[in-house]
Design a protein around this motif. Structure first.
Motif, PDB file in Angstrom:
ATOM      1  N   ALA A  71      26.510 -40.285  28.698  1.00 34.56           N
ATOM      2  CA  ALA A  71      25.965 -39.037  28.677  1.00 34.56           C
ATOM      3  C   ALA A  71      26.673 -38.091  29.107  1.00 34.56           C
ATOM      4  N   VAL A  72      27.025 -37.049  28.461  1.00 35.51           N
ATOM      5  CA  VAL A  72      28.124 -36.053  28.866  1.00 35.51           C
ATOM      6  C   VAL A  72      27.491 -34.996  29.259  1.00 35.51           C
ATOM      7  N   GLY A  73      26.830 -34.107  28.333  1.00 34.27           N
ATOM      8  CA  GLY A  73      26.310 -32.723  28.773  1.00 34.27           C
ATOM      9  C   GLY A  73      27.194 -31.684  29.292  1.00 34.27           C
ATOM     10  N   GLN A  74      28.207 -31.579  28.365  1.00 31.75           N
ATOM     11  CA  GLN A  74      29.080 -30.428  28.848  1.00 31.75           C
ATOM     12  C   GLN A  74      29.086 -29.516  27.794  1.00 31.75           C
ATOM     13  N   GLY A  75      28.999 -28.070  28.329  1.00 28.69           N
ATOM     14  CA  GLY A  75      28.665 -26.869  27.618  1.00 28.69           C
ATOM     15  C   GLY A  75      29.931 -26.225  27.110  1.00 28.69           C
ATOM     16  N   TYR A  76      29.816 -25.480  25.883  1.00 27.55           N
ATOM     17  CA  TYR A  76      31.075 -24.475  25.598  1.00 27.55           C
ATOM     18  C   TYR A  76      30.503 -23.138  25.120  1.00 27.55           C
ATOM     19  N   ALA A  77      30.837 -22.256  25.761  1.00 32.95           N
ATOM     20  CA  ALA A  77      30.548 -20.798  25.299  1.00 32.95           C
ATOM     21  C   ALA A  77      31.335 -20.468  23.915  1.00 32.95           C
ATOM     22  N   SER A  78      32.094 -21.422  23.646  1.00 32.08           N
ATOM     23  CA  SER A  78      32.862 -20.763  22.490  1.00 32.08           C
ATOM     24  C   SER A  78      32.550 -21.651  21.230  1.00 32.08           C
ATOM     25  N   GLY A  79      31.283 -22.202  21.209  1.00 30.70           N
ATOM     26  CA  GLY A  79      30.694 -22.855  20.058  1.00 30.70           C
ATOM     27  C   GLY A  79      31.718 -24.039  19.610  1.00 30.70           C
ATOM     28  N   LEU A  80      31.270 -24.418  18.279  1.00 32.80           N
ATOM     29  CA  LEU A  80      31.652 -25.656  17.821  1.00 32.80           C
ATOM     30  C   LEU A  80      33.300 -25.509  17.468  1.00 32.80           C
ATOM     31  N   ARG A  81      33.544 -24.257  17.279  1.00 27.35           N
ATOM     32  CA  ARG A  81      35.079 -23.945  17.143  1.00 27.35           C
ATOM     33  C   ARG A  81      35.830 -24.335  18.184  1.00 27.35           C
TER      34      ARG A  81
END
Length: 193
Positions: A172-182
């Protein structure tokens, strides 16, 4: 019911289901608040080698590339609205027995389509989860319910399947990105040109 994981937790799928050869990775969510526009969350899979990067651009499985070159990872199709809560909104099938030896992990990001244009982020999504199901008998082996407040993130890595010696494990990772899928694709070596 399988093992429920906390962020960072892992489980041996091979021990949970001896003889396991094929899994379905199901992802689901519901919109918490709405701007009037539907939430279109998209599941993807990144097949990575020892470098931690994708084996090739074709090893990035998503709504515009529904299968890995060898066919071991297959996306069942893009759900444009999702969030019904009745079942998985998107599913990616993984034939573990056919995954090429050079692939040591398969990462599962989920992104919000046109998040910037629609003013949407994961903070407006609730009941998001990833689960791993044995395709042979339909039994859930592992589940991770995302509980973090990801107010600005437009994409997240939910979890990953990985090889450990002769076993397949799930983390289980749960790491967010504000830069989207790109941003995720770029970090994993996909040429997003």
């Amino acid at each position: 019911m399988g093992v429920t994981l906390a962020k960072g937790g892992n489980v041996s799928l091979s021990k949970e289901a001896p003889g396991l050869t094929s899994v379905a990775v199901g992802l689901g969510w519901q919109a918490r608040t709405t701007t009037g526009a539907d939430y279109d969350l998209d599941a993807s899979a990144l097949l990575c080698g020892a470098s931690g990067k994708v084996v090739s651009d074709r090893h990035f499985v998503f709504f515009n590339n529904l299968a890995s070159p060898d066919g071991s990872v297959q996306h069942t199709g893009d759900e444009l609205t999702g969030g019904t809560g009745a079942s998985d909104d998107e599913t990616i099938n993984v034939d573990l027995a056919r995954v090429p030896a050079e692939v040591i992990k398969i990462v599962f990001p989920v992104s919000i389509y046109e998040a910037d244009v629609r003013g949407q982020a994961f903070g407006q999504v609730r009941n998001a989860y990833i689960r791993v199901v044995n395709r042979a008998d339909g039994r859930e082996l592992a589940r991770y319910d995302l509980s973090e407040d990801a107010s600005t993130e437009t994409a997240m890595i939910f979890g990953e399947l990985y090889r450990h010696a002769s076993e397949w494990k799930f983390r289980a990772v749960g790491q967010g990105y504000a830069s989207g899928l790109r941003g995720i694709a770029s970090d994993f070596g996909v040429n997003v040109g």
